[in-house]
Design a protein around this motif. Sequence first.
Motif, PDB file in Angstrom:
ATOM      1  N   PHE A 276       0.810  -1.220   0.000  1.00 47.92           N
ATOM      2  CA  PHE A 276       0.000   0.000   0.000  1.00 47.92           C
ATOM      3  C   PHE A 276       0.844   1.270   0.000  1.00 47.92           C
ATOM      4  O   PHE A 276       0.303   2.374   0.087  1.00 47.92           O
ATOM      5  CB  PHE A 276      -0.976   0.018   1.187  1.00 47.92           C
ATOM      6  CG  PHE A 276      -0.325  -0.053   2.551  1.00 47.92           C
ATOM      7  CD1 PHE A 276       0.333   1.034   3.091  1.00 47.92           C
ATOM      8  CD2 PHE A 276      -0.410  -1.208   3.308  1.00 47.92           C
ATOM      9  CE1 PHE A 276       0.916   0.978   4.343  1.00 47.92           C
ATOM     10  CE2 PHE A 276       0.166  -1.281   4.574  1.00 47.92           C
ATOM     11  CZ  PHE A 276       0.829  -0.184   5.092  1.00 47.92           C
ATOM     12  N   ALA A 277       2.153   1.124  -0.069  1.00 50.26           N
ATOM     13  CA  ALA A 277       3.038   2.292   0.016  1.00 50.26           C
ATOM     14  C   ALA A 277       3.995   2.305  -1.168  1.00 50.26           C
ATOM     15  O   ALA A 277       5.123   1.849  -1.076  1.00 50.26           O
ATOM     16  CB  ALA A 277       3.811   2.287   1.331  1.00 50.26           C
ATOM     17  N   GLY A 278       3.536   2.821  -2.307  1.00 55.13           N
ATOM     18  CA  GLY A 278       4.406   2.924  -3.473  1.00 55.13           C
ATOM     19  C   GLY A 278       4.480   1.622  -4.247  1.00 55.13           C
ATOM     20  O   GLY A 278       3.700   0.689  -4.048  1.00 55.13           O
ATOM     21  N   ARG A 279       5.471   1.541  -5.122  1.00 54.09           N
ATOM     22  CA  ARG A 279       5.565   0.437  -6.071  1.00 54.09           C
ATOM     23  C   ARG A 279       6.659  -0.568  -5.739  1.00 54.09           C
ATOM     24  O   ARG A 279       6.942  -1.471  -6.532  1.00 54.09           O
ATOM     25  CB  ARG A 279       5.806   0.997  -7.477  1.00 54.09           C
ATOM     26  CG  ARG A 279       4.580   1.579  -8.145  1.00 54.09           C
ATOM     27  CD  ARG A 279       3.791   0.512  -8.865  1.00 54.09           C
ATOM     28  NE  ARG A 279       4.501   0.020 -10.038  1.00 54.09           N
ATOM     29  CZ  ARG A 279       4.276  -1.174 -10.595  1.00 54.09           C
ATOM     30  NH1 ARG A 279       3.399  -1.996 -10.075  1.00 54.09           N
ATOM     31  NH2 ARG A 279       4.952  -1.540 -11.677  1.00 54.09           N
ATOM     32  N   ALA A 280       7.277  -0.449  -4.574  1.00 53.58           N
ATOM     33  CA  ALA A 280       8.399  -1.329  -4.272  1.00 53.58           C
ATOM     34  C   ALA A 280       8.013  -2.798  -4.357  1.00 53.58           C
ATOM     35  O   ALA A 280       8.714  -3.604  -4.978  1.00 53.58           O
ATOM     36  CB  ALA A 280       8.956  -1.008  -2.887  1.00 53.58           C
ATOM     37  N   VAL A 281       6.892  -3.180  -3.746  1.00 56.58           N
ATOM     38  CA  VAL A 281       6.461  -4.573  -3.765  1.00 56.58           C
ATOM     39  C   VAL A 281       5.652  -4.894  -5.014  1.00 56.58           C
ATOM     40  O   VAL A 281       5.867  -5.920  -5.665  1.00 56.58           O
ATOM     41  CB  VAL A 281       5.654  -4.911  -2.492  1.00 56.58           C
ATOM     42  CG1 VAL A 281       4.972  -6.271  -2.617  1.00 56.58           C
ATOM     43  CG2 VAL A 281       6.568  -4.920  -1.273  1.00 56.58           C
ATOM     44  N   THR A 282       4.715  -4.020  -5.357  1.00 53.36           N
ATOM     45  CA  THR A 282       3.851  -4.334  -6.496  1.00 53.36           C
ATOM     46  C   THR A 282       4.629  -4.383  -7.805  1.00 53.36           C
ATOM     47  O   THR A 282       4.246  -5.104  -8.726  1.00 53.36           O
ATOM     48  CB  THR A 282       2.695  -3.328  -6.605  1.00 53.36           C
ATOM     49  OG1 THR A 282       3.217  -1.998  -6.694  1.00 53.36           O
ATOM     50  CG2 THR A 282       1.766  -3.426  -5.406  1.00 53.36           C
ATOM     51  N   ALA A 312      13.876  -1.626 -12.528  1.00 48.82           N
ATOM     52  CA  ALA A 312      14.275  -0.238 -12.280  1.00 48.82           C
ATOM     53  C   ALA A 312      13.409   0.394 -11.198  1.00 48.82           C
ATOM     54  O   ALA A 312      13.907   1.159 -10.357  1.00 48.82           O
ATOM     55  CB  ALA A 312      14.199   0.570 -13.569  1.00 48.82           C
ATOM     56  N   GLU A 313      12.082   0.090 -11.201  1.00 48.76           N
ATOM     57  CA  GLU A 313      11.200   0.688 -10.194  1.00 48.76           C
ATOM     58  C   GLU A 313      11.576   0.229  -8.797  1.00 48.76           C
ATOM     59  O   GLU A 313      11.652   1.028  -7.862  1.00 48.76           O
ATOM     60  CB  GLU A 313       9.745   0.319 -10.483  1.00 48.76           C
ATOM     61  CG  GLU A 313       9.114   1.100 -11.610  1.00 48.76           C
ATOM     62  CD  GLU A 313       7.625   0.808 -11.701  1.00 48.76           C
ATOM     63  OE1 GLU A 313       6.836   1.547 -11.093  1.00 48.76           O
ATOM     64  OE2 GLU A 313       7.256  -0.165 -12.380  1.00 48.76           O
ATOM     65  N   PHE A 314      11.791  -1.066  -8.631  1.00 50.71           N
ATOM     66  CA  PHE A 314      12.151  -1.575  -7.309  1.00 50.71           C
ATOM     67  C   PHE A 314      13.484  -1.011  -6.851  1.00 50.71           C
ATOM     68  O   PHE A 314      13.634  -0.572  -5.698  1.00 50.71           O
ATOM     69  CB  PHE A 314      12.210  -3.099  -7.307  1.00 50.71           C
ATOM     70  CG  PHE A 314      12.763  -3.649  -6.023  1.00 50.71           C
ATOM     71  CD1 PHE A 314      11.964  -3.766  -4.895  1.00 50.71           C
ATOM     72  CD2 PHE A 314      14.101  -3.994  -5.920  1.00 50.71           C
ATOM     73  CE1 PHE A 314      12.477  -4.238  -3.699  1.00 50.71           C
ATOM     74  CE2 PHE A 314      14.637  -4.467  -4.729  1.00 50.71           C
ATOM     75  CZ  PHE A 314      13.822  -4.587  -3.612  1.00 50.71           C
ATOM     76  N   VAL A 315      14.475  -1.041  -7.723  1.00 53.15           N
ATOM     77  CA  VAL A 315      15.803  -0.546  -7.341  1.00 53.15           C
ATOM     78  C   VAL A 315      15.730   0.922  -6.945  1.00 53.15           C
ATOM     79  O   VAL A 315      16.346   1.345  -5.958  1.00 53.15           O
ATOM     80  CB  VAL A 315      16.805  -0.774  -8.492  1.00 53.15           C
ATOM     81  CG1 VAL A 315      18.119  -0.077  -8.199  1.00 53.15           C
ATOM     82  CG2 VAL A 315      17.030  -2.276  -8.704  1.00 53.15           C
ATOM     83  N   ALA A 316      14.958   1.709  -7.687  1.00 56.71           N
ATOM     84  CA  ALA A 316      14.813   3.126  -7.340  1.00 56.71           C
ATOM     85  C   ALA A 316      14.139   3.288  -5.985  1.00 56.71           C
ATOM     86  O   ALA A 316      14.546   4.134  -5.168  1.00 56.71           O
ATOM     87  CB  ALA A 316      14.009   3.844  -8.421  1.00 56.71           C
ATOM     88  N   ALA A 317      13.111   2.481  -5.712  1.00 60.17           N
ATOM     89  CA  ALA A 317      12.431   2.562  -4.419  1.00 60.17           C
ATOM     90  C   ALA A 317      13.365   2.180  -3.293  1.00 60.17           C
ATOM     91  O   ALA A 317      13.378   2.817  -2.225  1.00 60.17           O
ATOM     92  CB  ALA A 317      11.196   1.662  -4.416  1.00 60.17           C
ATOM     93  N   TRP A 318      14.157   1.151  -3.507  1.00 61.30           N
ATOM     94  CA  TRP A 318      15.107   0.719  -2.483  1.00 61.30           C
ATOM     95  C   TRP A 318      16.177   1.791  -2.229  1.00 61.30           C
ATOM     96  O   TRP A 318      16.476   2.114  -1.080  1.00 61.30           O
ATOM     97  CB  TRP A 318      15.751  -0.595  -2.921  1.00 61.30           C
ATOM     98  CG  TRP A 318      16.804  -1.087  -1.990  1.00 61.30           C
ATOM     99  CD1 TRP A 318      16.626  -1.683  -0.779  1.00 61.30           C
ATOM    100  CD2 TRP A 318      18.216  -1.021  -2.197  1.00 61.30           C
ATOM    101  NE1 TRP A 318      17.842  -1.987  -0.217  1.00 61.30           N
ATOM    102  CE2 TRP A 318      18.831  -1.597  -1.069  1.00 61.30           C
ATOM    103  CE3 TRP A 318      19.014  -0.535  -3.232  1.00 61.30           C
ATOM    104  CZ2 TRP A 318      20.209  -1.698  -0.952  1.00 61.30           C
ATOM    105  CZ3 TRP A 318      20.389  -0.637  -3.111  1.00 61.30           C
ATOM    106  CH2 TRP A 318      20.975  -1.209  -1.984  1.00 61.30           C
ATOM    107  N   ARG A 319      16.684   2.367  -3.295  1.00 54.60           N
ATOM    108  CA  ARG A 319      17.702   3.407  -3.124  1.00 54.60           C
ATOM    109  C   ARG A 319      17.122   4.644  -2.450  1.00 54.60           C
ATOM    110  O   ARG A 319      17.800   5.339  -1.688  1.00 54.60           O
ATOM    111  CB  ARG A 319      18.290   3.781  -4.488  1.00 54.60           C
ATOM    112  CG  ARG A 319      19.253   2.747  -5.019  1.00 54.60           C
ATOM    113  CD  ARG A 319      19.728   3.087  -6.408  1.00 54.60           C
ATOM    114  NE  ARG A 319      20.807   2.195  -6.850  1.00 54.60           N
ATOM    115  CZ  ARG A 319      21.129   1.959  -8.092  1.00 54.60           C
ATOM    116  NH1 ARG A 319      20.455   2.558  -9.075  1.00 54.60           N
ATOM    117  NH2 ARG A 319      22.114   1.134  -8.403  1.00 54.60           N
TER     118      ARG A 319
END
Length: 545
Positions: A276-282, A312-319
């Motif tokens: 429910f918080a951004g695209r990191a998991v989805t 790219a989306e996950f890596v950006a969220a993690w960074r």
Amino acid sequence: MTNPTPNPAAGRPANRPASAWLADAVLYQIYPQTFADSDGDGIGDLAGITEHLDHLAWLGVDTVWLTPCFTSPFRDAGYDVSDYFSVAPRYGTEEDLAALVDAAGRRGIRILLDLVPGHTSDRHPWFLASADDPTDQRYIWADRQTGRFVPSPGKRPGFYLPNFFDFQPALNYGYARGHGEEPWRQPVDAEGPRQNRAALREIMDHWLRAGVAGFRADMAYSLVKDDPDRAETAKLWRELRARLERSHPGAVLISEWGRPELALPAGFHADFFLHFAGRAVTSLWDNGEGMASASWESGPCYFDPQGRGSMAEFVAAWRATGTAVEPGSGAPGAGHVILPTANHDYNRLATGSRTPEQLRAAFAFLLTWPTLPAIYYGDEIGMRFVPGLPDKEGSLLEPTNNRAGSRTPMQWDDTANAGFSTAPADRLYQPLDPDPGRPNVAAQVADPDSVLHLVRRMIALRRSTPALGSHGDVEVLHTGYPFVHLRGGTHLVVVNPRREPAYFAHPGLEGARALEVRGVIATADGVSAEGFGYGIFELSGPAGR
């Protein structure tokens, strides 16, 4: 299971500082209602968990998080607490919890409880008293209906503020701003907020003295109201963390926040990436099937058999969390991001069209990335999300968002009720997955090529290879298919979760030693990955750019 190989970390966990032991943790979430039923009433219980600890020890798990086991009317699966100091009778007794903690400790496993700090059940004695006493400030009361406020059920006139469902009245931790605009907007140092902070400390002390290793804080961001930057909420948690450091230095605080860049400076040792918080998991796991909500950010996911996503989306969220560089220093603001396979509120990895082969690639990624891994019970064997189940204890949030499909009974073997319970099938807390080919633990233990054995090997590899753990650095080499990253400058990880093969050109891979490989070949010029392939290689020389 018979004669499981011992967990190499077995033995009572040492009382190391939380920031030290958590860095090496592999978490496992248990939904007690559906994990193991020891007494044949159709509902899982603490004794059932104790009976199956050897499975977790054999797998290599060292930290177990239980969803709420406190006394509750269970209108929201236990997230509506009516007594924070007693175990729900459906699960057993305080003695059963003590036996679980002791037995787990002898296997090198810590137990975390789910703490619900922001609200109680509307049947909690605190709330029943507050609903009859106009002077009580433990909850947030208004003299008129506004927004989501709910009519008083007692002698007290007015309306109370719920924190989630209407039957979960919000505990009063004060308002960050607007004091005096309305009577219910009390400052954070008013009498009610002070009472609730003291009660929270008392609850935590009680269970830490009973031997649990810490807490996962439900809706941790929700305590102080009208707190747009969460500054007052963060201050409250930092005070609690500082107190824990003095009185229970080995205890851990993990948040359900979904914003590590806010939660870790607020004093938590770790925070989850959440749906429910951004695209990191989805952007990783959500294949557009199973549960859905209009409030979740959607789009193609990387672990899609058609290969429509990007890492790219996950890596950006993690960074963007800003915490991955130096986790676990022990100071507020440093800590860990937890990446779950799923949870009781979200789709399992095996949802819809996702294949077992993709699960292997998913675990190869999960257990080599520098987040802390959290395995939702049953995901280690590929239990699937079961659509179309009836609402159970508040599982149905929206027509398309029914959490029941992720809460079905654990599949232990091929006996009646999959070994979960001896109760008649119609008395089970949730029905079993009706698929006759459903996976089970016993069958996968007997099959060294199973998903379960892969998860076990990957946990052992992560634990024995510091470069693959939470402290090792990471260099992302390719965010397309295959996903390629370098850990600690010494270990190359290649994951291709799509059906079609993929190739990544990269020199300098001569002499790479395969540690765990399925359908991936490393050559002097690059890596070739079959569909659903993965590989972890130890390099003989530098391979980063």
